[in-house]
Motif scaffolding. Structure first.
Motif, short mmCIF file in Angstrom:
data_model
loop_
_atom_site.label_atom_id
_atom_site.label_comp_id
_atom_site.label_asym_id
_atom_site.label_seq_id
_atom_site.Cartn_x
_atom_site.Cartn_y
_atom_site.Cartn_z
N GLY A 43 5.87 10.40 10.51
CA GLY A 43 6.54 9.11 10.48
C GLY A 43 5.58 7.96 10.23
N THR A 44 6.04 6.77 10.57
CA THR A 44 5.25 5.55 10.35
C THR A 44 4.68 5.10 11.69
OG1 THR A 44 6.73 4.91 8.54
CG2 THR A 44 5.28 3.20 9.44
N TRP A 45 3.42 5.40 11.91
CA TRP A 45 2.78 5.15 13.20
C TRP A 45 1.46 4.43 13.02
CZ3 TRP A 45 -2.14 7.02 13.83
CH2 TRP A 45 -2.56 7.97 12.87
N ALA A 46 1.00 3.79 14.08
CA ALA A 46 -0.34 3.21 14.09
C ALA A 46 -0.85 3.21 15.53
CB ALA A 46 -0.35 1.80 13.53
N VAL A 47 -2.14 3.39 15.65
CA VAL A 47 -2.83 3.31 16.95
C VAL A 47 -3.75 2.11 16.90
CG1 VAL A 47 -4.55 4.40 18.43
CG2 VAL A 47 -2.70 5.78 17.47
N LEU A 48 -3.66 1.26 17.90
CA LEU A 48 -4.53 0.08 17.98
C LEU A 48 -5.47 0.25 19.16
CD1 LEU A 48 -5.07 -2.74 16.73
CD2 LEU A 48 -3.66 -3.68 18.56
N ARG A 49 -6.73 0.53 18.86
CA ARG A 49 -7.74 0.61 19.92
C ARG A 49 -8.26 -0.78 20.23
NH1 ARG A 49 -10.98 5.35 16.90
NH2 ARG A 49 -9.81 7.18 17.63
N THR A 50 -8.33 -1.10 21.50
CA THR A 50 -8.85 -2.40 21.90
C THR A 50 -9.75 -2.24 23.12
OG1 THR A 50 -8.20 -4.70 22.34
CG2 THR A 50 -6.88 -2.97 23.40
N SER A 51 -10.28 -3.35 23.63
CA SER A 51 -11.25 -3.25 24.73
C SER A 51 -11.18 -4.47 25.64
CB SER A 51 -12.68 -3.14 24.16
OG SER A 51 -13.01 -4.31 23.42
N TRP A 52 -11.55 -4.27 26.89
CA TRP A 52 -11.79 -5.35 27.85
C TRP A 52 -10.65 -6.37 27.87
CZ3 TRP A 52 -17.68 -6.90 27.86
CH2 TRP A 52 -18.47 -5.76 27.92
N VAL A 53 -9.45 -5.90 28.14
CA VAL A 53 -8.26 -6.75 28.08
C VAL A 53 -8.25 -7.76 29.23
CG1 VAL A 53 -5.74 -6.78 27.96
CG2 VAL A 53 -7.02 -4.83 27.03
N VAL A 54 -7.97 -9.02 28.91
CA VAL A 54 -7.93 -10.08 29.92
C VAL A 54 -6.72 -10.99 29.67
CG1 VAL A 54 -10.40 -10.10 30.41
CG2 VAL A 54 -9.51 -11.50 28.54
N SER A 55 -6.23 -11.60 30.73
CA SER A 55 -5.09 -12.52 30.63
C SER A 55 -4.94 -13.24 31.96
CB SER A 55 -3.81 -11.74 30.32
OG SER A 55 -3.40 -10.98 31.44
N ALA A 56 -3.90 -14.05 32.05
CA ALA A 56 -3.59 -14.73 33.31
C ALA A 56 -2.75 -13.84 34.22
CB ALA A 56 -2.85 -16.03 33.03
N HIS A 57 -2.45 -12.63 33.77
CA HIS A 57 -1.57 -11.74 34.52
C HIS A 57 -2.32 -10.53 35.07
CE1 HIS A 57 1.25 -14.12 32.25
NE2 HIS A 57 0.86 -13.57 31.12
N GLY A 58 -1.78 -9.95 36.14
CA GLY A 58 -2.29 -8.69 36.64
C GLY A 58 -3.73 -8.74 37.11
N ASN A 59 -4.36 -7.57 37.14
CA ASN A 59 -5.74 -7.46 37.57
C ASN A 59 -6.65 -7.32 36.36
OD1 ASN A 59 -5.04 -7.37 40.38
ND2 ASN A 59 -4.41 -5.25 40.10
N ASN A 60 -7.62 -8.20 36.23
CA ASN A 60 -8.57 -8.10 35.13
C ASN A 60 -9.85 -8.84 35.50
OD1 ASN A 60 -8.43 -10.97 33.93
ND2 ASN A 60 -6.26 -10.37 33.96
N PHE A 61 -10.86 -8.72 34.64
CA PHE A 61 -12.19 -9.23 34.94
C PHE A 61 -12.22 -10.74 35.12
CE2 PHE A 61 -16.61 -10.36 33.75
CZ PHE A 61 -17.29 -9.55 34.64
N VAL A 62 -11.47 -11.46 34.31
CA VAL A 62 -11.47 -12.93 34.43
C VAL A 62 -10.96 -13.35 35.80
CG1 VAL A 62 -10.41 -15.06 33.61
CG2 VAL A 62 -11.29 -13.40 31.96
N LYS A 63 -9.85 -12.80 36.21
CA LYS A 63 -9.28 -13.19 37.50
C LYS A 63 -10.17 -12.76 38.66
CE LYS A 63 -4.83 -13.10 38.04
NZ LYS A 63 -3.43 -12.59 38.12
N THR A 64 -10.78 -11.59 38.53
CA THR A 64 -11.69 -11.13 39.59
C THR A 64 -12.90 -12.05 39.71
OG1 THR A 64 -11.01 -8.82 39.32
CG2 THR A 64 -13.14 -9.22 40.37
N MET A 65 -13.49 -12.42 38.58
CA MET A 65 -14.67 -13.29 38.62
C MET A 65 -14.32 -14.67 39.18
SD MET A 65 -17.44 -11.73 37.75
CE MET A 65 -16.75 -10.34 38.66
N LEU A 66 -13.17 -15.20 38.81
CA LEU A 66 -12.77 -16.51 39.33
C LEU A 66 -12.60 -16.46 40.85
CD1 LEU A 66 -10.16 -17.59 36.63
CD2 LEU A 66 -12.41 -18.62 37.01
N ARG A 67 -12.00 -15.37 41.33
CA ARG A 67 -11.80 -15.24 42.78
C ARG A 67 -13.14 -15.10 43.51
NH1 ARG A 67 -11.77 -10.77 45.66
NH2 ARG A 67 -11.41 -9.42 43.83
N LEU A 68 -13.98 -14.20 43.01
CA LEU A 68 -15.27 -14.00 43.66
C LEU A 68 -16.17 -15.22 43.53
CD1 LEU A 68 -16.03 -10.29 42.63
CD2 LEU A 68 -15.21 -11.13 44.85
N GLY A 69 -16.07 -15.90 42.40
CA GLY A 69 -16.88 -17.09 42.19
C GLY A 69 -16.53 -18.22 43.13
#
Length: 281
Positions: free
Chosen positions: A135-161
Motif C-alpha cells: 500500500g501507500t505507507w511512510a515511516v517518519l523517524r524523529t528524535s528528542w520530541v519536546v512540547s508544552a504537553h506531557g513529560n519531556n526534557f524541556v518541562k523537566t529542565m524548567l522544573r529542576l531549574g
C-alpha cells in the motif's frame, strides 16, 4: 478526515489542533487490540491514518519488551495492512533509537539499523511490519520530541531549574530536539502528499536543527526560560539508565525536505513557542 491513533501524546495533541483530524484515545482503540484498531479504521472511513500512539517508556521497555513490541510493532503493521486494503495512506512515527548511535555522521534512512535496547527493537519491528504491508505507507523517524504537553526534557529542565541552582547533564549524546508541533505538521504534509503521489512511500528522517548535546540544550532552556541554574557536562557513563541511549542521534533529513518541500525546524524557535504555551515567555 484524517484518523489519528493517539490523543494524549505530544504529537497527537498537536495534530488535534488541525481541522479535519479525529484523534482516538486508548478507550476508543487500544493498540494492544488489533481487532479494535481495524474496526476503528473501517468505521471512521478516513482519507488517511497517522499512528501517533506508542509505548514510549524507554527504560520500562527493557522489562516489558513483549508488550512494547505488540504496541510498537505488531499493531502498526496491522494498521498499515488495513489501510492498504482500503487504498489510503498510512504514516507511522518512528525514532532514532533504531540505530546504534555509533560515529558522528548523520544517519541516512537507508543505513543499517542496530537498536541498543528493547524500545528501539520494538519500533524497528513496527517499521518492518509497515513496510511489509504494502500500500501507500511512510515511516517518519524523529528524535528528542519536546512540547508544552506531557513529560519531556524541556518541562523537566524548567522544573529542576526552578528548584536547583546547578545540574549535571549528559554532553556526549548529540541529536536534534524536535518540537511536536513540527512533527505534526510534517505528518499532515506527508499523508496529503502521499494521497496524490504514492511513489513517495518509504522511510524518512525529520528532526530539529541545529544538532546539539543534551547539556547544551539544557543551557538554552535555562537561558530562554529565565532559570539561574548552572549546567555541568557529564558523560553517559556517569548517568546510567536501564536502557542504553544512542550517542549519535543526528538524522539526515535531506530526503524528507526534497520529497515534501519542508525544511528542518529550528528547535530554538520551537523552544520559544513552547515557553509561550507554558506561560514562561
Amino acid at each position: 478526515m484524517i484518523l489519528v491513533f493517539g490523543k494524549t501524546g505530544q504529537v497527537a495533541r498537536e495534530l488535534a489542533r488541525s481541522e479535519g483530524v479525529t484523534c482516538l484515545d486508548r478507550a476508543a482503540a487500544d493498540l494492544a487490540d488489533l481487532a479494535a484498531c481495524a474496526a476503528a479504521i473501517r468505521s471512521h472511513r478516513p482519507a488517511a491514518v497517522i499512528n501517533a500512539a506508542a509505548f514510549t517508556a524507554v527504560d520500562a521497555a527493557e522489562e516489558r519488551e513483549a508488550e512494547a513490541t505488540v504496541i510498537n510493532g505488531t499493531s502498526p503493521g496491522a494498521m498499515a495492512r488495513d489501510c492498504a486494503a482500503l487504498g489510503i495512506p498510512f504514516v507511522q512515527i518512528s525514532t532514532d533509537y533504531v540505530f546504534d548511535g555509533s560515529g558522528d555522521t548523520p544517519w541516512q534512512p537507508g543505513d543499517a539499523t542496530g537498536p541498543l535496547g528493547a524500545y528501539g527493537r520494538s519500533k524497528l519491528a513496527g517499521e518492518q511490519a509497515v513496510a511489509g504491508a504494502g500500500g501507500t505507507w511512510a515511516v517518519l523517524r524523529t528524535s528528542w520530541v519536546v512540547s508544552a504537553h506531557g513529560n519531556n526534557f524541556v518541562k523537566t529542565m524548567l522544573r529542576l531549574g526552578a528548584e536547583r541552582d546547578a545540574l549535571t547533564v549528559v554532553a556526549d549524546q548529540i541529536g536534534g530536539p524536535t518540537p511536536a508541533r513540527d512533527i505534526a505538521a510534517a505528518c499532515l504534509k506527508m499523508v496529503k502528499t502521499l494521497a496524490t503521489e504514492p511513489d513517495k512511500r518509504g522511510i524518512y528522517h525529520f528532526a530539529g536543527a541545529p544538532d546539539v548535546s543534551w547539556a547544551a540544550f539544557a543551557r538554552a532552556i535555562m537561558a530562554e526560560g529565565g532559570r539561574d541554574c548552572t549546567i555541568t557536562d557529564i558523560l553517559s557513563r556517569d548517568y546510567p539508565t536501564p536502557a542504553a541511549r544512542p550517542a549519535n542521534s543526528r538524522l539526515d533529513c535531506s530526503g524528507f525536505e526534497a520529497a515534501f518541500d519542508m525544511t528542518r525546524p529550528d528547535w530554538r524557535d520551537g523552544l520559544a513557542a513552547i515557553l509561550k504555551d507554558l506561560g514562561e515567555a
